[in-house]
Structures are given as C-alpha cells and as structure tokens.
Motif scaffolding. Structure first.
Motif, PDB file in Angstrom:
ATOM      1  N   THR A 170      14.714 -26.044 -18.075  1.00  0.00           N
ATOM      2  CA  THR A 170      14.952 -25.376 -16.881  1.00  0.00           C
ATOM      3  C   THR A 170      16.406 -24.645 -17.158  1.00  0.00           C
ATOM      4  OG1 THR A 170      15.697 -26.736 -15.559  1.00  0.00           O
ATOM      5  CG2 THR A 170      13.375 -25.953 -14.825  1.00  0.00           C
ATOM      6  N   LEU A 184      11.381 -30.146 -16.596  1.00  0.00           N
ATOM      7  CA  LEU A 184      10.519 -30.758 -16.076  1.00  0.00           C
ATOM      8  C   LEU A 184       9.137 -30.658 -16.052  1.00  0.00           C
ATOM      9  CD1 LEU A 184       9.266 -29.555 -12.887  1.00  0.00           C
ATOM     10  CD2 LEU A 184      10.579 -27.696 -14.401  1.00  0.00           C
ATOM     11  N   PHE A 189       6.294 -35.583 -11.163  1.00  0.00           N
ATOM     12  CA  PHE A 189       6.937 -34.677  -9.963  1.00  0.00           C
ATOM     13  C   PHE A 189       8.357 -36.092 -11.053  1.00  0.00           C
ATOM     14  CE2 PHE A 189      10.319 -34.152  -7.044  1.00  0.00           C
ATOM     15  CZ  PHE A 189      10.492 -32.457  -7.528  1.00  0.00           C
ATOM     16  N   HIS A 213      19.101 -38.418  -6.627  1.00  0.00           N
ATOM     17  CA  HIS A 213      20.119 -37.792  -5.422  1.00  0.00           C
ATOM     18  C   HIS A 213      19.520 -38.284  -4.440  1.00  0.00           C
ATOM     19  CE1 HIS A 213      17.752 -34.622  -3.922  1.00  0.00           C
ATOM     20  NE2 HIS A 213      17.931 -34.736  -4.486  1.00  0.00           N
ATOM     21  N   HIS A 222      13.629 -38.628  -6.992  1.00  0.00           N
ATOM     22  CA  HIS A 222      13.536 -37.953  -8.157  1.00  0.00           C
ATOM     23  C   HIS A 222      13.336 -36.283  -7.950  1.00  0.00           C
ATOM     24  CE1 HIS A 222      12.380 -41.288 -11.085  1.00  0.00           C
ATOM     25  NE2 HIS A 222      12.319 -41.667 -10.184  1.00  0.00           N
ATOM     26  N   SER A 223      14.067 -35.551  -8.900  1.00  0.00           N
ATOM     27  CA  SER A 223      14.134 -34.333  -8.743  1.00  0.00           C
ATOM     28  C   SER A 223      13.958 -33.863 -10.091  1.00  0.00           C
ATOM     29  CB  SER A 223      14.660 -33.783  -7.320  1.00  0.00           C
ATOM     30  OG  SER A 223      14.927 -32.635  -6.635  1.00  0.00           O
ATOM     31  N   THR A 244      16.240 -27.719  -7.688  1.00  0.00           N
ATOM     32  CA  THR A 244      15.418 -27.773  -7.143  1.00  0.00           C
ATOM     33  C   THR A 244      14.932 -27.068  -5.012  1.00  0.00           C
ATOM     34  OG1 THR A 244      13.443 -28.747  -7.752  1.00  0.00           O
ATOM     35  CG2 THR A 244      14.069 -26.903  -9.228  1.00  0.00           C
ATOM     36  N   CYS A 245      15.543 -28.445  -5.054  1.00  0.00           N
ATOM     37  CA  CYS A 245      15.076 -28.713  -3.617  1.00  0.00           C
ATOM     38  C   CYS A 245      16.822 -28.290  -2.724  1.00  0.00           C
ATOM     39  CB  CYS A 245      14.792 -29.484  -2.624  1.00  0.00           C
ATOM     40  SG  CYS A 245      14.567 -30.654  -3.801  1.00  0.00           S
ATOM     41  N   PRO A 247      19.861 -29.563  -3.044  1.00  0.00           N
ATOM     42  CA  PRO A 247      21.441 -31.145  -3.425  1.00  0.00           C
ATOM     43  C   PRO A 247      22.570 -30.106  -4.696  1.00  0.00           C
ATOM     44  CG  PRO A 247      18.857 -31.656  -2.750  1.00  0.00           C
ATOM     45  CD  PRO A 247      18.567 -30.572  -3.508  1.00  0.00           C
ATOM     46  N   GLU A 269      24.376 -28.590   0.014  1.00  0.00           N
ATOM     47  CA  GLU A 269      22.939 -28.311   0.320  1.00  0.00           C
ATOM     48  C   GLU A 269      23.016 -27.113   0.665  1.00  0.00           C
ATOM     49  OE1 GLU A 269      19.644 -29.556   2.217  1.00  0.00           O
ATOM     50  OE2 GLU A 269      19.857 -31.028   2.473  1.00  0.00           O
ATOM     51  N   GLY A 271      21.424 -24.490   0.853  1.00  0.00           N
ATOM     52  CA  GLY A 271      20.569 -23.931   1.548  1.00  0.00           C
ATOM     53  C   GLY A 271      19.038 -24.086   1.686  1.00  0.00           C
ATOM     54  N   ASN A 272      18.559 -23.241   3.475  1.00  0.00           N
ATOM     55  CA  ASN A 272      16.850 -23.815   2.571  1.00  0.00           C
ATOM     56  C   ASN A 272      15.388 -22.695   2.429  1.00  0.00           C
ATOM     57  OD1 ASN A 272      15.897 -21.812   5.162  1.00  0.00           O
ATOM     58  ND2 ASN A 272      18.040 -23.040   6.155  1.00  0.00           N
ATOM     59  N   ARG A 273      14.990 -22.071   2.095  1.00  0.00           N
ATOM     60  CA  ARG A 273      13.515 -21.550   1.231  1.00  0.00           C
ATOM     61  C   ARG A 273      14.806 -21.144  -0.300  1.00  0.00           C
ATOM     62  NH1 ARG A 273      11.265 -18.761   6.682  1.00  0.00           N
ATOM     63  NH2 ARG A 273      10.729 -21.158   7.948  1.00  0.00           N
ATOM     64  N   THR A 275      15.877 -21.120  -3.938  1.00  0.00           N
ATOM     65  CA  THR A 275      16.367 -22.055  -4.945  1.00  0.00           C
ATOM     66  C   THR A 275      17.381 -21.621  -6.023  1.00  0.00           C
ATOM     67  OG1 THR A 275      13.674 -21.689  -5.164  1.00  0.00           O
ATOM     68  CG2 THR A 275      14.840 -22.260  -7.503  1.00  0.00           C
TER      69      THR A 275
ATOM     70  N   ASN B 181       7.601 -18.912   2.046  1.00  0.00           N
ATOM     71  CA  ASN B 181       8.111 -19.199   0.456  1.00  0.00           C
ATOM     72  C   ASN B 181       7.009 -21.097   0.954  1.00  0.00           C
ATOM     73  OD1 ASN B 181       9.595 -17.448  -0.147  1.00  0.00           O
ATOM     74  ND2 ASN B 181      11.358 -17.932   0.916  1.00  0.00           N
ATOM     75  N   TRP B 201       4.185 -25.850  -7.186  1.00  0.00           N
ATOM     76  CA  TRP B 201       4.624 -27.255  -6.783  1.00  0.00           C
ATOM     77  C   TRP B 201       4.984 -26.922  -4.723  1.00  0.00           C
ATOM     78  CZ3 TRP B 201       5.643 -31.782  -9.269  1.00  0.00           C
ATOM     79  CH2 TRP B 201       5.595 -32.004 -10.427  1.00  0.00           C
ATOM     80  N   ASP B 203       7.252 -26.582  -1.890  1.00  0.00           N
ATOM     81  CA  ASP B 203       8.693 -26.831  -1.291  1.00  0.00           C
ATOM     82  C   ASP B 203       9.182 -28.365  -1.078  1.00  0.00           C
ATOM     83  OD1 ASP B 203      11.676 -26.509  -1.824  1.00  0.00           O
ATOM     84  OD2 ASP B 203      11.099 -25.074  -0.155  1.00  0.00           O
ATOM     85  N   LYS B 208      10.308 -33.812   0.939  1.00  0.00           N
ATOM     86  CA  LYS B 208      11.156 -34.650   1.547  1.00  0.00           C
ATOM     87  C   LYS B 208      11.632 -35.109   2.630  1.00  0.00           C
ATOM     88  CE  LYS B 208      12.790 -34.611  -3.358  1.00  0.00           C
ATOM     89  NZ  LYS B 208      13.492 -34.421  -4.060  1.00  0.00           N
ATOM     90  N   GLN B 212      17.378 -30.557   4.266  1.00  0.00           N
ATOM     91  CA  GLN B 212      17.811 -29.040   5.570  1.00  0.00           C
ATOM     92  C   GLN B 212      16.460 -28.502   5.567  1.00  0.00           C
ATOM     93  OE1 GLN B 212      20.475 -26.671   3.388  1.00  0.00           O
ATOM     94  NE2 GLN B 212      19.727 -25.375   5.519  1.00  0.00           N
ATOM     95  N   SER B 213      15.825 -28.040   4.530  1.00  0.00           N
ATOM     96  CA  SER B 213      14.715 -27.004   4.540  1.00  0.00           C
ATOM     97  C   SER B 213      13.585 -27.635   5.243  1.00  0.00           C
ATOM     98  CB  SER B 213      14.253 -26.861   3.998  1.00  0.00           C
ATOM     99  OG  SER B 213      14.325 -26.292   2.185  1.00  0.00           O
ATOM    100  N   GLU B 341      -0.544 -39.744 -10.100  1.00  0.00           N
ATOM    101  CA  GLU B 341       0.463 -39.650  -9.093  1.00  0.00           C
ATOM    102  C   GLU B 341      -0.738 -39.373  -7.759  1.00  0.00           C
ATOM    103  OE1 GLU B 341       2.840 -37.124  -8.900  1.00  0.00           O
ATOM    104  OE2 GLU B 341       4.309 -37.908 -10.393  1.00  0.00           O
TER     105      GLU B 341
END
Lengths: 369, 379
Positions: A170, A184, A189, A213, A222-223, A244-245, A247, A269, A271-273, A275, B181, B201, B203, B208, B212-213, B341
């Motif tokens: 990545t 990744l 995951f 994190h 893990h992320s 990716t999510c 943070p 963070e 922001g949502n939705r 990347t 999304n 994947w 989101d 999790k 926040q999402s 998994e």
C-alpha cells in the motif's frame, strides 16, 4: 607509503570493476538486466536517483537506477490537464484501461514518475519532465531487489501452481538507509509493516512489525496501514500512519522493534466513508505542516505541534454529526486529490479529479495551502 | 501551463533526412510505402524504398521517429491530436519497426504517419470473438452471514481488468436502495496472481466497534435484515469484454460473531488405510474461504508434511485433503495456522476487535496448533 600504494591500487581496481565508474556504493550491488517487474503498486525515491518500486504480484521491492540525477536548476510549477487521457493516448489505449497506481517526484531532478497498469495489469513507468512524457525501460535497467515473502505455511496454489494469496503493497518510503513498506494480505486481515536496510543484502536485515491501534481506548485491532510518513515529532523520528478505516496513528520509530507488539497512539480520525490516500509534509513561512489526501474528503492540513501537544488517546466516542475527531485540522479547498507528492518544501504536486471529470496535475504553492 | 511537445513534429521537419522522405514520398506517392501490423498486435512495420533515399542513416531512435502512431483517431487535425504512442523503434535499411509499450488494442482505431505526410489508418483484427468472463463463485457460499462479515471473494473464469471492482459490486437493501460505500477501497485491488479471484473487504471502520464510521452510520449490514450483493455485467475482463451475466446474491444477516475460532469441536473423519480417500475435517462454523484453503496441512508423526490436493467445501464448513500417495496406517498431525479466520475475521489467536474492558479476554501468541488423528491398520 606501502599503505598508500595498496589503497591507490584498490581504488584503481574498484574503478575498473565498477560497471559505471560514476556509481556510488549504494549502486555497487546493482546488476543490469531485466528485473521482470510484474506490477508497480507503490513508488518512492531514495538517494542518487534510485527509485524503489513495490511489486505486489512478485512480493518484491526493486531498487532501480533511473540515472535521473541532474539537479533541477529551478523548481517551476508543473501542470498538465487530462493526465489519464494523455497517458492512455501515449500507451495507445483508452482511459478505462489505464490505472494510475502511484505518483512520485524525483527530489533531485523534480521529474514526475507515474506507475501505471494497463489492461491486464501490464506495468509501465512513465517520467514527466514538466513538458513531455517518456517511458522508462524497465526491462533493461540497473537494479537490485529484495523479497517480502516470509514462508509461513504452504499457500494454496491454483491449477498451474500459482499462489492465490497476494501481498498488496500500500505504501513505500525511504528514510535513513531503510526502505519502509506497508501492506496487507489478500486473505487474512492484518497489517504488515517492514523496514528493510538499503542497499539490500539479505533477509536478515528485514524486520516485520506488528502494529496496533486502539480506538477510543477501548477496542484494539490489527488493521492495514494505507499510507505513512516518517516524520520528526517531539525531537525524534516517528511514523505517522493513516489506516484504511481512517485513524491517524503515530509510532515512535525507536520503539518499533522486530517481534515487538507496538501499540500506536491514535491522534485523529479522518472521517467516515473515507480512505486516506497520501501524506506529505511541506513548509509555509518557515513552519512545517502535514498534508493528507483522502478519497472522499478535502485535503487536510495538520499542524504537527498539535499532534505533539495532543496528550490523550481518543477516548470519547465521536459526537454525532461530527465529521472527524482528535487533533484539529484545516480542510483545504482541494477535493478528490488522488495522488500527491512534494515538489520542494513549499510546493506540493497534486493529481486531482476536477469537477468536470478531468484528471489534472497541478502545483499548489504553500501560500495557498 | 507549460506547452507540451508531444506532437511537435517541427524538429523532424528540420531534419535533412526527413525532408528527403517528405519530398520523395510526395513525389513517388504512397504506393511506395507499405505498412504491416503484426498479427499479435505487438508491432507495426513500415517499408519504404531505400533504393531511392536513406532517410535514417544511423537507425537511431530519434531518427526513426519519422514513423509516429496515434491512438483513437483516423486523421490528424491541427489542434486536438493526441500525443503519439510511446514505444521502441528498430530500423534496418528500408524498414522501420515500431513496438508500442502496450500492444495495440483490438477495439481501437490507429493512425500511422510516416514522414509527416503518408497516413495509414488501421484497426487491428479482433481476436476470435470469444465471450467474456463468467462469475464462477461468490464466497461465502451460504446466504446467511453474520452482521460483522468482513470480506467476500469473487472468482471468475477469465482474468479480469483492474480498476472496476468498486463500481461493479454493490449492496442493496430490501427496498432496492444502494448502501453507500460498503467496501473499503483498497489500491492495489486485491486480485490473486491470475487476476481471477478478488478479495473485497467490507469497510472495517463500520465493522469495528466504536470507530467513527460505525458510530455515525451503523454497520453496513444489520442483523435481521436481508440484502442483495449485485455484480454488474459491465465489469470487463482484460480483453475489454463485459461479463456474460449480471449476478445477484442474497445476504440474510444474523447477529455478530464475536467468538474466537476454536478447533476443539471439529470432527476429523480419518480415511481408510491404503486408499487415497480424502481426510475430511468438519468445522463447527463457516470459515473464511481463502484462509481455510491456506491454513491447514497434514504431517506425519516423524515431522514430514504430506503433499496432496486441498479443497474447501460444504459451503466452507469442511476441509478436504487428498494425499498424493496412499494413506499408511499410523499417527498423523494436522497443523492449523493461527491466521485461519471465520467470516468475521476472528482467528485462532484473537478476536477481530477486542474489547479491552473485558478482563476475561486474552489474546494468544502461537503460530499454529495441532490436531492428531490415527489411521488404523485393517483388522
């Protein structure tokens, strides 16, 4: 006197043995030939015009001698409209068959390098000097390489014996004699982060780290890291990593030891939705800032002093309707920035999808950032 | 913006050799010049009468650029020409071969221009008209999935084109409304080395807890609801052909799975001795397809790994191993990597997301675990 002669003859000898007498130590292990690059997923420049390429298909990192080492006389703004159309035309195809994987600026020559996949994933490296494109001869070039695959278990293979698992790279960076790689697996995951000494010698000099994190101090995972930047905070080097999510997490580099469970500190963070796509640093009026590009949010400017003074983990759940949390940032009026790198300390090159749908390359000067 | 010189031919016009070419071709006409596109679309050659002139004395690349190829146009215009295609030149007396970096597309028009005056329009012969790819499988196979389903895999009959997945795969709710999304957009896309299997994947920010999402938008899938995973037939394979069909798979969502993968209650069906009957392991839950395929192996009591064929079946509730040679009576060990998994990304060592306030929880740090079984001698 004897010592002098020995030394002198050694120097002469080495001068004879080097493929190119102008080459330095870091390229002494390079060989000239076809590195058989299968994919160009991430790029990063090292010293002396060495370009690192993350090849996910081969799970290898290549170091290529671009020989692009003539310093730019002056750093002028770069701009080019409809980059995807230009590239598609240069490659004799259409924009839907072209995917730009990464874009970096050679810090010496200031030329822009594009990693491109065409149709079936055929890798192409293009160099744009601000005026015209040229293709790099990646099948005949001075290079060295190192593998990323750690033999864990016996991976399933398809009928022709090709492994099904892929190690997707990545991001890639070079700092202080080390290549840093985040990636990744296409299956389990997990976040993999490696530091590899350069020049590449053997697998012994690779370290694989497990990085975690914590979200709001309560949940730990893990992320995968999407993009990262080695950066000085509190007087020592840190890794500023964006997951990716979303943070934004910092890790002190000197605490990251192979095999050690390294927990980062979540400071924001994003922001949502969304990347995260790229992080760079730049200077404005002598002061340093971080700049983050995101898939569905504006360009974010963060004052690193705020990260340093941010004492807590993100503890409180994000309040409703709040877009982001943690360290404050300023949203700059640049949306849909897909690739980003710095031209110099106060100029940042942006590859941005404009409102009319065109993909344009342009330079943002620090007075506008 | 700085001016581009992609299609600036002026420097060639000043080239003496080129002047000759231009002049002579206009004198002798285009019948003197012949173009030939290689059958495999990897090159184009131009033949010109070298008995009359030697336009490219040293056959250096810059001199050979008297031949330029443009994509997507049938004739040149003053302003809107695209840049000429990048590629490599080879020259011999009377012939120039241009090899583009990427082979010519079968569904595109090209214009070859020789010496700035002779134009040749071509469209490579299409490949045999084969149909596009078929979507073979969607994993998980079962319709019923946990709310915290982490990923899906799609497999195709042919290699697929990169850069389309997040446009072509969507999830709709019971009212047919698209979920916004649902997946994390990962670049590079997670294709296997054959470009026939992709990992998608959900989101993770919405899987999790406490991120926040999820706090703002809730999970992508909610327990008790039914959704449809849709795959658009516009998705192209590497040849640019669309999928044969569009596809729809139902997802019936149940509660989240927050249990670690445990091997204690797996059932081992030992095969007959002196046969190649499969060793069958029945899991106590649905496993993630790809990690199940990769995580298990069979070892002899003396520590040698057996080679053979592996399959995951019964809607990912079963792992099968067919040995390369007949089973012998004796003790065997099945090694299970901790990275195996379930559908929610929980593995043998840890849960996908860990509640740190749960003091009873402890993650483990083992690379693998073993299960023993015995093949008895026939009585």
């Amino acid at each position: 006197m004897k010592t002098f002669f020995t030394l002198a003859s050694l120097i002469m000898l080495s001068g004879v043995m080097l493929a190119n007498p102008g080459d330095s130590d870091i390229k002494s292990g390079f060989i000239v030939g076809d590195p058989e690059i299968k994919s160009v997923n991430a790029l990063a420049f090292g010293p002396e015009g060495v370009l690192f390429i993350g090849d996910s298909q081969r799970a290898e990192i290549f170091a290529l001698d671009t020989k692009d080492e003539v310093p730019a006389n002056e750093v002028s703004d770069i701009s080019l409209n409809s980059v995807d159309q230009q590239i598609a035309s240069l490659l004799g195809t259409t924009t839907d068959a072209v995917v730009i994987q990464d874009m970096v600026v050679n810090p010496i020559s200031k030329a822009v390098y594009f990693a491109v996949h065409v149709n079936d994933g055929q890798p192409v490296l293009l160099r744009f000097d601000g005026d015209a494109f040229e293709a790099l001869a990646i099948t005949s070039v001075g290079f060295s390489k190192t593998g990323l695959n750690k033999a864990v278990g016996e991976d399933a293979v398809d009928r022709r014996g090709r492994p099904l698992r892929k190690w997707a790279i990545t991001d890639l960076a070079y700092y202080d004699g080390k290549v840093m790689v985040s990636g990744l697996s296409s299956e389990e995951f997990s976040s993999t982060f490696r530091t590899i000494s350069f020049p590449f010698d053997d697998a012994q000099n690779q370290s694989s780290l497990e990085m975690y994190h914590a979200a709001h101090g309560q949940y730990e995972t893990h992320s995968p890291i999407k993009t990262f930047l080695p950066y000085e905070l509190h007087g020592s080097m840190h890794l500023v990593a964006s997951y990716t999510c979303t943070p934004l997490v910092i890790f002190p580099l000197d605490e990251m030891k192979p095999g050690k469970h390294t927990k980062g500190k979540t400071v924001a963070e994003l922001g949502n939705r969304n990347t995260p796509l790229d992080i760079v640093s730049y200077k404005k009026e002598g002061k340093s800032y971080l700049l983050l590009a995101n898939s569905s949010r504006a360009l974010m400017k963060i004052d690193p002093k705020r990260i340093e003074s941010y004492q807590d983990y993100l503890v409180e759940p994000v309040s409703e309707n709040s877009a982001t949390a943690g360290v404050e940032f300023i949203a700059l009026p640049y949306v849909q920035v897909q690739q980003m790198d710095k031209l110099n300390d106060d100029k940042v090159l942006l590859l941005q999808r404009m409102t009319d749908g065109s993909l344009n390359l342009h330079t943002a000067n620090s007075n506008r950032l | 913006m700085s001016r581009l010189n992609f299609f600036d031919l002026s420097k060639f016009r000043h080239h003496l050799g080129l002047l000759l070419v231009g002049t002579l071709i206009s004198c002798y006409g285009r019948a003197q010049v012949k173009f030939e596109v290689a059958e495999n679309r990897t090159s184009i050659s131009v033949y010109y009468p070298d008995s009359l002139f030697k336009p490219v004395p040293n056959h250096k690349a810059a001199e050979l650029e008297v031949l330029l190829i443009y994509a997507g146009i049938t004739g040149r215009t003053e302003a809107a020409d695209p840049p000429a295609i990048l590629g490599n030149y080879q020259g011999t007396p009377g012939k120039i071969v241009f090899t583009p970096i990427v082979p010519f597309s079968r569904d595109l028009s090209y214009l070859a221009v020789f010496g700035d005056t002779v134009e040749y329009h071509f469209r490579p012969v299409p490949d045999k008209d084969e149909p596009g790819a078929r979507l073979l499988r969607i994993y998980p196979t079962e319709d019923t999935v946990p709310e915290n389903l982490l990923k899906i895999y799609l497999t195709f009959s042919k290699p697929m084109r990169e850069g389309e997945v997040y446009k072509r795969v969507t999830i709709t709710d019971e009212n047919g409304k698209s979920i916004e999304n649902p997946f994390v957009h990962i670049q590079p896309e997670l294709w296997d080395s054959t470009a026939q299997r992709i990992t998608i994947w959900f989101d993770p920010g919405r899987v999790k807890r406490s991120l926040q999402s999820r706090e703002l938008h809730g999970p992508v899938l909610t327990s008790g609801n039914t959704y449809h995973l849709r795959v658009d037939s516009l998705w192209k394979d590497v040849q640019g052909r669309p999928l044969i069909n569009s596809y729809k798979k139902r997802l019936i969502v149940t509660d989240s799975d927050r249990k670690r993968v445990l091997t204690d209650s797996w059932q081992i069906h030992a095969p007959e001795p002196y046969s190649k009957f499969p060793l069958i392991i029945k899991f106590d839950e649905v496993m993630d397809y790809a990690t199940a395929l990769n995580s298990l192996s069979v070892w002899t009591s003396t520590g040698e790994i057996l080679t053979g064929e592996v399959a995951v079946g019964s809607a990912e509730r079963e792992w099968k191993f067919i040995p390369g040679s007949n089973w012998k009576p004796g003790i065997y060990n099945i090694r299970i990597l901790s990275t195996l998994e379930d559908l929610a990304g929980n593995n043998l060592n840890r849960l996908f997301d860990v509640d740190l306030s749960d003091s009873s929880y402890q993650s483990l740090d083992r690379q693998f675990t073993w299960i023993q079984f015995e093949i008895l001698s026939p009585e």
